[in-house]
Design a protein around this motif. Structure first.
Motif, mmCIF file in Angstrom:
data_model
loop_
_atom_site.group_PDB
_atom_site.id
_atom_site.type_symbol
_atom_site.label_atom_id
_atom_site.label_comp_id
_atom_site.label_asym_id
_atom_site.label_seq_id
_atom_site.Cartn_x
_atom_site.Cartn_y
_atom_site.Cartn_z
ATOM 1 N N LEU A 1 49.712 -9.228 3.251
ATOM 2 C CA LEU A 1 48.361 -9.736 3.029
ATOM 3 C C LEU A 1 47.541 -9.750 4.318
ATOM 4 O O LEU A 1 46.315 -9.719 4.281
ATOM 5 C CB LEU A 1 48.469 -11.155 2.457
ATOM 6 C CG LEU A 1 47.324 -11.700 1.611
ATOM 7 C CD1 LEU A 1 47.064 -10.813 0.398
ATOM 8 C CD2 LEU A 1 47.642 -13.120 1.154
ATOM 9 N N TYR A 2 48.229 -9.785 5.465
ATOM 10 C CA TYR A 2 47.540 -9.920 6.754
ATOM 11 C C TYR A 2 47.669 -8.689 7.641
ATOM 12 O O TYR A 2 47.077 -8.642 8.709
ATOM 13 C CB TYR A 2 48.085 -11.146 7.501
ATOM 14 C CG TYR A 2 48.110 -12.368 6.634
ATOM 15 C CD1 TYR A 2 46.934 -13.002 6.271
ATOM 16 C CD2 TYR A 2 49.308 -12.866 6.138
ATOM 17 C CE1 TYR A 2 46.942 -14.114 5.435
ATOM 18 C CE2 TYR A 2 49.331 -13.979 5.312
ATOM 19 C CZ TYR A 2 48.160 -14.594 4.973
ATOM 20 O OH TYR A 2 48.171 -15.686 4.143
ATOM 21 N N ILE A 3 48.431 -7.705 7.234
ATOM 22 C CA ILE A 3 48.596 -6.483 8.038
ATOM 23 C C ILE A 3 47.576 -5.468 7.539
ATOM 24 O O ILE A 3 47.873 -4.602 6.721
ATOM 25 C CB ILE A 3 50.030 -5.906 7.919
ATOM 26 C CG1 ILE A 3 51.053 -6.988 8.240
ATOM 27 C CG2 ILE A 3 50.200 -4.718 8.854
ATOM 28 C CD1 ILE A 3 50.954 -7.554 9.643
ATOM 29 N N VAL B 1 41.463 -14.128 -6.586
ATOM 30 C CA VAL B 1 40.352 -13.552 -7.350
ATOM 31 C C VAL B 1 40.832 -12.315 -8.109
ATOM 32 O O VAL B 1 40.508 -12.121 -9.288
ATOM 33 C CB VAL B 1 39.175 -13.199 -6.422
ATOM 34 C CG1 VAL B 1 38.111 -12.385 -7.165
ATOM 35 C CG2 VAL B 1 38.553 -14.465 -5.850
ATOM 36 N N ILE B 2 41.629 -11.466 -7.446
ATOM 37 C CA ILE B 2 42.167 -10.269 -8.109
ATOM 38 C C ILE B 2 43.085 -10.675 -9.254
ATOM 39 O O ILE B 2 43.050 -10.101 -10.344
ATOM 40 C CB ILE B 2 42.924 -9.388 -7.095
ATOM 41 C CG1 ILE B 2 41.955 -8.823 -6.056
ATOM 42 C CG2 ILE B 2 43.648 -8.243 -7.802
ATOM 43 C CD1 ILE B 2 42.642 -8.128 -4.892
ATOM 44 N N GLN B 3 43.914 -11.697 -9.008
ATOM 45 C CA GLN B 3 44.852 -12.167 -10.033
ATOM 46 C C GLN B 3 44.106 -12.664 -11.271
ATOM 47 O O GLN B 3 44.495 -12.378 -12.404
ATOM 48 C CB GLN B 3 45.713 -13.289 -9.447
ATOM 49 C CG GLN B 3 46.698 -13.909 -10.410
ATOM 50 C CD GLN B 3 47.199 -15.247 -9.913
ATOM 51 O OE1 GLN B 3 47.068 -16.270 -10.574
ATOM 52 N NE2 GLN B 3 47.778 -15.272 -8.719
ATOM 53 N N LEU C 1 36.705 -6.342 0.847
ATOM 54 C CA LEU C 1 38.045 -6.874 1.104
ATOM 55 C C LEU C 1 38.987 -6.680 -0.078
ATOM 56 O O LEU C 1 40.158 -6.326 0.091
ATOM 57 C CB LEU C 1 37.967 -8.368 1.454
ATOM 58 C CG LEU C 1 39.306 -9.065 1.707
ATOM 59 C CD1 LEU C 1 40.059 -8.403 2.854
ATOM 60 C CD2 LEU C 1 39.104 -10.546 1.992
ATOM 61 N N LEU C 2 38.496 -6.881 -1.285
ATOM 62 C CA LEU C 2 39.383 -6.841 -2.452
ATOM 63 C C LEU C 2 40.038 -5.478 -2.648
ATOM 64 O O LEU C 2 41.195 -5.390 -3.065
ATOM 65 C CB LEU C 2 38.612 -7.234 -3.715
ATOM 66 C CG LEU C 2 38.583 -8.742 -4.046
ATOM 67 C CD1 LEU C 2 37.914 -9.545 -2.942
ATOM 68 C CD2 LEU C 2 37.904 -9.003 -5.383
ATOM 69 N N SER C 3 39.329 -4.414 -2.319
ATOM 70 C CA SER C 3 39.896 -3.072 -2.509
ATOM 71 C C SER C 3 41.052 -2.799 -1.553
ATOM 72 O O SER C 3 41.915 -1.973 -1.844
ATOM 73 C CB SER C 3 38.819 -2.000 -2.338
ATOM 74 O OG SER C 3 38.287 -2.023 -1.027
ATOM 75 N N THR C 4 41.095 -3.506 -0.411
ATOM 76 C CA THR C 4 42.222 -3.308 0.510
ATOM 77 C C THR C 4 43.510 -3.861 -0.071
ATOM 78 O O THR C 4 44.596 -3.538 0.398
ATOM 79 C CB THR C 4 41.947 -3.975 1.873
ATOM 80 O OG1 THR C 4 41.848 -5.401 1.699
ATOM 81 C CG2 THR C 4 40.675 -3.455 2.499
ATOM 82 N N PHE C 5 43.393 -4.705 -1.113
ATOM 83 C CA PHE C 5 44.573 -5.240 -1.789
ATOM 84 C C PHE C 5 44.772 -4.621 -3.164
ATOM 85 O O PHE C 5 45.564 -5.124 -3.962
ATOM 86 C CB PHE C 5 44.444 -6.762 -1.934
ATOM 87 C CG PHE C 5 44.287 -7.488 -0.629
ATOM 88 C CD1 PHE C 5 45.081 -7.184 0.467
ATOM 89 C CD2 PHE C 5 43.331 -8.482 -0.487
ATOM 90 C CE1 PHE C 5 44.926 -7.847 1.674
ATOM 91 C CE2 PHE C 5 43.180 -9.161 0.717
ATOM 92 C CZ PHE C 5 43.979 -8.840 1.795
ATOM 93 N N GLY C 6 44.020 -3.547 -3.452
ATOM 94 C CA GLY C 6 44.192 -2.851 -4.724
ATOM 95 C C GLY C 6 43.307 -3.350 -5.840
ATOM 96 O O GLY C 6 43.467 -2.930 -6.988
ATOM 97 N N GLY C 7 42.359 -4.234 -5.539
ATOM 98 C CA GLY C 7 41.460 -4.735 -6.573
ATOM 99 C C GLY C 7 40.127 -4.019 -6.556
ATOM 100 O O GLY C 7 39.892 -3.116 -5.741
#
Length: 501
Positions: A130-132, A168-170, A378-384
Motif C-alpha cells: 500500500l505504501y511502496i 473507498v475501492i472496497q 491515487l485510486l488507480s495505483t491500487f487497481g481502482g
C-alpha cells in the motif's frame, strides 16, 4: 554430603521428559495441572556437575555423548530490570497527558462534525504494498515493515490516505458521492526525530472524495482555520502556503521533460529549504532534467506572487485558474489573511496532482503543522477507478508544541462531581449503593474503597477537584439519609437517599 544415588544421574531434564502436545493451549493446560518447580541451582551445583560429567562420558546407557540436546536457559535468582522508558520516538500517556490528548482529539472531531464529515478508521497494520508507490519517496525508507507468520509483507501505517483509498475501492458503488470522511489514527514512521517529530504520532485526516472543483480544497482549509480559531491560534501565529503541482507540470512541459519524471522531480523539489540549493540542482540534473530546465524551474519556484506567476505562465493554464479560484473562495470563506502563494510548495508524496498546501508557524520555529492537497489519481495505483479527491493530514505533536509556545495549552485537571465515603467499615456496602444511585444519574463518583480518616478524604477530594463530599454515617443511614457537604462553600446538609441528585 551424602552420596548421590547413581539412578539420579540418568534422569533426563524435566522439560525433555514432558510429552509432546499438538496444541500449545493443551500443553499450557497440562502445565497448569503439573506445575514445574525451579530449584535453586546453588543447592544442586554438585548434582548438576556430576550429571554433566556423566553425560559427557556416555553414562546414559547409549555408550556415547548426546548431541543436539536442548538446554534450559540459565536460571538467575534476580529478574533483570527492564528499561521503564517507552521505545525511542514513542510516548506514554499518563492521566495528565491523556487529558490533553482527549481535549485535542475532541476538537478534531468537533470541527469535523461541524463540517458534516463522518468518522472512519482503518487497521494500524496494513499491506506493505500500500505504501511502496514511487522510488525516492522518503516514506519507503521510513516504514516499520516486516514479514508476518503467513509470509505476508506488512507495515505499520505511516499515514492514513492510502488506507482511505483502499476502503473507498472496497466499498465501490455501494456508497454515494461525495464522501466526506475523517479519521484520527496512530501512525508510525522511522525517521530522524526533531521537535514536534516523533516515530509514533496521531494524525487527524479529513478527505473529500468525488468533488473535482476547487471548492473542496477551500472547504478543507476552512476546516483547519476553524480548528485553529477554536484553540486560540490566530492568523498572526499560523499561515498556509498554497501552490499547485500543475505549475511544475507546465514548466516541465515547456522544456520537454518526460511526464515519467514528474513524481521524482516533486520529491526533490519538496526538499527546498531542507538541503542546500546546489544539492537540489545536482539531484534534478541527476534525475534527467536539463540544466536550462533546472534554472527555469528554480526561478519559477521562487515566486511568491500569484500575479507574477500569471505573467510567466499566462492566465489560460489550469494551474493559475485553480489558484485564482481558491484565493477568491478564501475571501468568501473569510480566511484570506491566512493564506499566501508559494510556488515551492509541492509536498513530498507522489500521489498529489493539483493544489497543495501546508500550514506553517509564522515564527519559523516549527516544522509544517499540517499539509494536504488534491490526489485525483491515487485510486488507480491500487487497481481502482480514479475519483477526484483531496484531503489533509494534521499531526498531534507539532500543534501541541505551538500551543505550548503561545501559552495556549489548557489547564485540564481531573474533575469529579462527587466523592463518597463511609464513616464506618460496616457501611461500605451502603456507600457503594449511594455511588451506584448517583452514577445511574450520570454523575461522576469517586468511591473511597478503604477505611480512611476524614483528613485523608478531604485531601483526596481536593486532588480530584470534587464538587461535593457525601458521607455515609450510622445515624443518618438508619434514617435513610446521607450528609452532603459542598466543598467550595463549606455548606453541609442532610438529604434523603431517594432525593439525592
Amino acid at each position: 554430603m551424602p552420596a548421590i544415588p547413581s539412578s539420579l544421574l540418568h534422569l533426563k531434564p524435566l522439560f525433555l521428559s514432558l510429552p509432546r502436545f499438538s496444541s500449545p493451549s493443551l500443553a499450557l493446560n497440562r502445565a497448569r495441572k503439573f506445575p514445574i518447580h525451579i530449584i535453586n541451582p546453588r543447592s544442586l551445583s554438585s548434582l548438576s556437575s556430576s550429571a554433566a560429567a556423566a553425560q559427557s562420558t556416555g553414562d546414559n546407557g547409549s555408550g556415547g555423548g548426546r548431541s543436539g540436546a536442548l538446554a534450559p536457559p540459565p536460571i538467575t535468582e534476580e529478574l533483570q530490570k527492564i528499561d521503564v522508558n517507552p521505545p525511542k520516538g514513542t510516548r506514554d500517556f499518563p492521566p495528565e497527558e491523556m487529558r490533553l490528548r482527549t481535549w485535542l482529539f475532541h476538537n478534531f472531531r468537533e470541527v469535523s462534525r461541524l463540517f458534516g464529515f463522518e468518522e472512519v478508521d482503518f487497521p494500524v497494520l496494513e499491506s506493505e504494498a500500500l505504501y511502496i508507490r514511487k522510488a525516492g519517496e522518503e516514506i519507503r525508507d521510513q516504514l516499520y515493515c516486516f514479514e508476518d507468520r503467513g509470509n505476508r509483507r506488512v507495515a505499520l501505517r505511516p499515514e492514513l490516505t492510502p488506507s482511505l483509498a483502499r476502503l473507498v475501492i472496497q466499498k465501490g458503488k455501494s456508497v454515494s458521492l461525495p464522501l466526506k470522511w475523517f479519521a484520527v489514527g496512530q501512525c508510525w514512521r522511522y525517521e530522524r526525530m526533531t521537535r514536534g517529530r516523533r516515530r509514533e504520532h496521531y494524525q487527524w485526516n479529513m478527505d473529500i472524495i468525488g468533488v473535482p472543483e476547487v471548492t473542496a480544497e477551500a472547504e478543507l482549509i476552512s476546516s483547519i482555520v476553524t480548528f485553529f480559531k477554536r484553540v486560540g491560534i490566530t492568523a498572526s501565529d499560523v499561515g498556509f502556503k498554497v501552490s499547485s503541482r500543475k505549475v511544475l507540470q507546465e514548466v516541465l512541459r515547456c522544456y520537454s521533460v518526460p511526464e515519467s519524471l514528474f513524481s521524482k522531480v516533486c520529491i526533490i523539489i519538496d526538499k527546498i529549504g531542507k538541503i542546500p540549493a546546489d544539492e537540489i540542482k545536482k539531484d534534478l540534473k541527476f534525475a534527467g532534467v536539463s540544466e536550462e530546465a533546472v534554472e527555469e524551474l528554480l526561478q519559477v519556484l521562487s515566486i511568491k506572487s500569484l500575479t507574477k506567476l500569471e505573467e510567466i505562465l499566462g492566465g489560460a493554464g489550469e494551474a493559475v485558474a485553480d489558484l485564482k479560484q481558491l484565493f477568491s473562495l478564501a475571501e468568501k470563506f473569510g480566511y484570506a489573511e491566512w493564506i499566501e502563494f508559494d510556488a515551492s510548495i509541492v509536498r513530498g508524496l507522489a500521489y498529489y496532482t493539483g493544489i497543495v498546501f501546508e500550514g506553517f508557524d509564522r515564527e519559523g520555529k516549527l516544522r509544517a503543522i499540517c499539509g494536504g492537497g488534491r490526489y485525483d489519481r491515487l485510486l488507480s495505483t491500487f487497481g481502482g477507478d480514479d475519483l477526484p479527491a483531496c484531503g489533509f493530514g494534521f499531526g498531534d505533536a507539532v500543534i501541541v508544541e505551538l500551543l505550548k509556545d503561545r501559552g495556549l495549552l489548557p489547564e485540564l485537571s481531573l474533575q469529579v462531581e462527587n466523592i463518597v465515603c463511609a464513616l464506618d467499615v460496616d457501611l461500605q456496602g451502603a456507600a457503594a449503593r449511594v455511588a451506584s444511585i448517583l452514577r445511574e444519574k450520570s454523575q461522576t463518583v469517586d468511591l473511597v474503597l478503604e477505611s480512611k480518616p476524614l483528613k485523608w478524604v478531604f485531601k483526596r477530594a481536593a486532588r480530584i477537584n470534587a464538587h461535593r463530599l457525601i458521607l455515609v454515617g450510622n445515624s443518618e443511614w438508619q434514617r435513610g439519609m446521607v450528609v452532603v457537604k459542598i466543598l467550595s462553600s463549606g455548606e453541609q446538609y442532610e438529604v434523603k437517599l431517594d432525593e439525592l441528585v
